[in-house]
Design a protein around this motif. Structure first.
Motif, PDB file in Angstrom:
ATOM      1  N   LYS A  24       4.110  19.707  -2.076  1.00 61.87           N
ATOM      2  CA  LYS A  24       4.168  18.778  -3.203  1.00 61.87           C
ATOM      3  C   LYS A  24       3.158  17.646  -3.016  1.00 61.87           C
ATOM      4  CE  LYS A  24       8.203  16.506  -1.202  1.00 61.87           C
ATOM      5  NZ  LYS A  24       9.593  16.139  -1.431  1.00 61.87           N
ATOM      6  N   TRP A  25       2.846  16.991  -4.121  1.00 64.46           N
ATOM      7  CA  TRP A  25       1.891  15.886  -4.121  1.00 64.46           C
ATOM      8  C   TRP A  25       2.529  14.639  -3.522  1.00 64.46           C
ATOM      9  CZ3 TRP A  25      -3.186  16.178  -5.625  1.00 64.46           C
ATOM     10  CH2 TRP A  25      -3.564  17.366  -6.249  1.00 64.46           C
ATOM     11  N   MET A  26       1.711  13.817  -2.860  1.00 61.91           N
ATOM     12  CA  MET A  26       2.168  12.555  -2.287  1.00 61.91           C
ATOM     13  C   MET A  26       1.151  11.468  -2.611  1.00 61.91           C
ATOM     14  SD  MET A  26       3.579  13.621   1.439  1.00 61.91           S
ATOM     15  CE  MET A  26       4.969  14.698   1.622  1.00 61.91           C
ATOM     16  N   HIS A  27       1.599  10.216  -2.577  1.00 61.53           N
ATOM     17  CA  HIS A  27       0.668   9.114  -2.788  1.00 61.53           C
ATOM     18  C   HIS A  27      -0.303   9.032  -1.616  1.00 61.53           C
ATOM     19  CE1 HIS A  27       3.736   7.900  -5.737  1.00 61.53           C
ATOM     20  NE2 HIS A  27       2.682   7.492  -6.401  1.00 61.53           N
ATOM     21  N   TYR A  28      -1.544   8.690  -1.907  1.00 60.40           N
ATOM     22  CA  TYR A  28      -2.628   8.720  -0.934  1.00 60.40           C
ATOM     23  C   TYR A  28      -3.075   7.296  -0.617  1.00 60.40           C
ATOM     24  CZ  TYR A  28      -7.354   9.685   0.818  1.00 60.40           C
ATOM     25  OH  TYR A  28      -8.494   9.745   1.573  1.00 60.40           O
ATOM     26  N   TYR A  29      -3.106   6.957   0.655  1.00 62.36           N
ATOM     27  CA  TYR A  29      -3.553   5.629   1.095  1.00 62.36           C
ATOM     28  C   TYR A  29      -4.727   5.809   2.044  1.00 62.36           C
ATOM     29  CZ  TYR A  29       1.267   4.564  -0.195  1.00 62.36           C
ATOM     30  OH  TYR A  29       2.454   4.465  -0.850  1.00 62.36           O
ATOM     31  N   HIS A  30      -5.728   4.941   1.923  1.00 62.04           N
ATOM     32  CA  HIS A  30      -6.853   5.005   2.851  1.00 62.04           C
ATOM     33  C   HIS A  30      -7.365   3.588   3.054  1.00 62.04           C
ATOM     34  CE1 HIS A  30     -10.958   5.601   4.279  1.00 62.04           C
ATOM     35  NE2 HIS A  30     -10.516   6.750   4.757  1.00 62.04           N
ATOM     36  N   LYS A  31      -7.215   3.083   4.262  1.00 58.15           N
ATOM     37  CA  LYS A  31      -7.671   1.716   4.551  1.00 58.15           C
ATOM     38  C   LYS A  31      -8.494   1.717   5.833  1.00 58.15           C
ATOM     39  CE  LYS A  31      -4.156  -0.851   2.165  1.00 58.15           C
ATOM     40  NZ  LYS A  31      -3.323  -2.032   2.147  1.00 58.15           N
ATOM     41  N   LEU A  32      -9.786   1.971   5.700  1.00 58.34           N
ATOM     42  CA  LEU A  32     -10.724   1.906   6.824  1.00 58.34           C
ATOM     43  C   LEU A  32     -10.237   2.674   8.047  1.00 58.34           C
ATOM     44  CD1 LEU A  32     -11.667  -1.863   6.543  1.00 58.34           C
ATOM     45  CD2 LEU A  32     -12.910   0.076   5.606  1.00 58.34           C
ATOM     46  N   GLY A  33      -9.679   3.823   7.827  1.00 58.81           N
ATOM     47  CA  GLY A  33      -9.182   4.635   8.927  1.00 58.81           C
ATOM     48  C   GLY A  33      -8.688   5.955   8.389  1.00 58.81           C
ATOM     49  N   PRO A  34      -7.806   6.602   9.110  1.00 62.56           N
ATOM     50  CA  PRO A  34      -7.305   7.899   8.643  1.00 62.56           C
ATOM     51  C   PRO A  34      -6.450   7.746   7.383  1.00 62.56           C
ATOM     52  CG  PRO A  34      -6.123   7.180  10.601  1.00 62.56           C
ATOM     53  CD  PRO A  34      -7.238   6.204  10.389  1.00 62.56           C
ATOM     54  N   TYR A  35      -6.408   8.801   6.610  1.00 62.57           N
ATOM     55  CA  TYR A  35      -5.607   8.756   5.390  1.00 62.57           C
ATOM     56  C   TYR A  35      -4.125   8.899   5.722  1.00 62.57           C
ATOM     57  CZ  TYR A  35      -5.045  13.832   5.601  1.00 62.57           C
ATOM     58  OH  TYR A  35      -4.715  15.100   5.983  1.00 62.57           O
ATOM     59  N   VAL A  36      -3.273   8.424   4.822  1.00 58.80           N
ATOM     60  CA  VAL A  36      -1.820   8.537   4.959  1.00 58.80           C
ATOM     61  C   VAL A  36      -1.284   9.067   3.636  1.00 58.80           C
ATOM     62  CG1 VAL A  36       0.345   7.289   5.309  1.00 58.80           C
ATOM     63  CG2 VAL A  36      -1.709   6.597   6.558  1.00 58.80           C
ATOM     64  N   LEU A  37      -0.411  10.058   3.697  1.00 59.76           N
ATOM     65  CA  LEU A  37       0.248  10.573   2.499  1.00 59.76           C
ATOM     66  C   LEU A  37       1.710  10.173   2.536  1.00 59.76           C
ATOM     67  CD1 LEU A  37      -1.260  14.164   2.401  1.00 59.76           C
ATOM     68  CD2 LEU A  37      -1.820  12.276   0.898  1.00 59.76           C
ATOM     69  N   SER A  38       2.230   9.650   1.432  1.00 57.46           N
ATOM     70  CA  SER A  38       3.606   9.183   1.382  1.00 57.46           C
ATOM     71  C   SER A  38       4.209   9.504   0.020  1.00 57.46           C
ATOM     72  CB  SER A  38       3.660   7.678   1.620  1.00 57.46           C
ATOM     73  OG  SER A  38       4.952   7.174   1.378  1.00 57.46           O
ATOM     74  N   VAL A  39       5.459   9.964   0.003  1.00 57.84           N
ATOM     75  CA  VAL A  39       6.137  10.222  -1.268  1.00 57.84           C
ATOM     76  C   VAL A  39       6.469   8.906  -1.947  1.00 57.84           C
ATOM     77  CG1 VAL A  39       8.224  11.177  -2.319  1.00 57.84           C
ATOM     78  CG2 VAL A  39       7.080  12.410  -0.490  1.00 57.84           C
ATOM     79  N   ASP A  40       6.877   7.908  -1.197  1.00 50.37           N
ATOM     80  CA  ASP A  40       7.324   6.631  -1.743  1.00 50.37           C
ATOM     81  C   ASP A  40       6.136   5.706  -1.993  1.00 50.37           C
ATOM     82  OD1 ASP A  40       8.681   4.386  -2.474  1.00 50.37           O
ATOM     83  OD2 ASP A  40       9.935   4.294  -0.701  1.00 50.37           O
ATOM     84  N   CYS A  41       6.017   5.231  -3.218  1.00 54.63           N
ATOM     85  CA  CYS A  41       4.919   4.334  -3.564  1.00 54.63           C
ATOM     86  C   CYS A  41       5.409   2.899  -3.752  1.00 54.63           C
ATOM     87  CB  CYS A  41       4.250   4.820  -4.859  1.00 54.63           C
ATOM     88  SG  CYS A  41       2.645   4.084  -5.204  1.00 54.63           S
ATOM     89  N   LYS A  42       6.680   2.609  -3.454  1.00 58.46           N
ATOM     90  CA  LYS A  42       7.228   1.277  -3.695  1.00 58.46           C
ATOM     91  C   LYS A  42       6.547   0.195  -2.872  1.00 58.46           C
ATOM     92  CE  LYS A  42      11.883   2.436  -5.165  1.00 58.46           C
ATOM     93  NZ  LYS A  42      13.297   2.367  -4.839  1.00 58.46           N
ATOM     94  N   ASP A  43       6.060   0.528  -1.675  1.00 66.25           N
ATOM     95  CA  ASP A  43       5.494  -0.512  -0.826  1.00 66.25           C
ATOM     96  C   ASP A  43       3.985  -0.673  -1.011  1.00 66.25           C
ATOM     97  OD1 ASP A  43       5.234   1.354   2.316  1.00 66.25           O
ATOM     98  OD2 ASP A  43       4.681   1.837   0.283  1.00 66.25           O
ATOM     99  N   ARG A  44       3.406   0.031  -1.949  1.00 66.81           N
ATOM    100  CA  ARG A  44       1.961  -0.095  -2.173  1.00 66.81           C
ATOM    101  C   ARG A  44       1.678  -1.345  -3.005  1.00 66.81           C
ATOM    102  NH1 ARG A  44      -2.804   3.805  -2.832  1.00 66.81           N
ATOM    103  NH2 ARG A  44      -4.293   2.377  -3.704  1.00 66.81           N
TER     104      ARG A  44
END
Length: 73
Positions: A24-44
């Motif tokens: 399944k699809w997850m939210h994608y985060y990338h901040k000057l380093g490795p990517y992170v996939l997370s189902v929960d987007c509340k803390d973005r």
């Protein structure tokens, strides 16, 4: 070879991703380093004034905006 599909979330407009070994699809985060996939987007953190967090917790890609693939070995 593994791949990372990337797109835009239908619910919130944030980037979403799906690794080739996920189902399944997850939210994608990338901040000057490795990517992170997370189902929960509340803390973005959103960049709009007055909006502290994103309410979307069910990422689905926006099909009209298309998707991209990144491959790694």
């Amino acid at each position: 070879m593994a791949s990372l599909m990337m797109g835009t979330c239908k619910g919130c407009g944030h980037p979403v991703g799906m690794h080739s070994n996920q189902e399944k699809w997850m939210h994608y985060y990338h901040k000057l380093g490795p990517y992170v996939l997370s189902v929960d987007c509340k803390d973005r953190k959103m960049f709009s004034p007055g909006l502290a967090t994103c309410p979307c917790v069910t990422p689905e890609p926006e099909e009209s905006k298309g998707t991209k693939s990144r491959f790694s070995f």
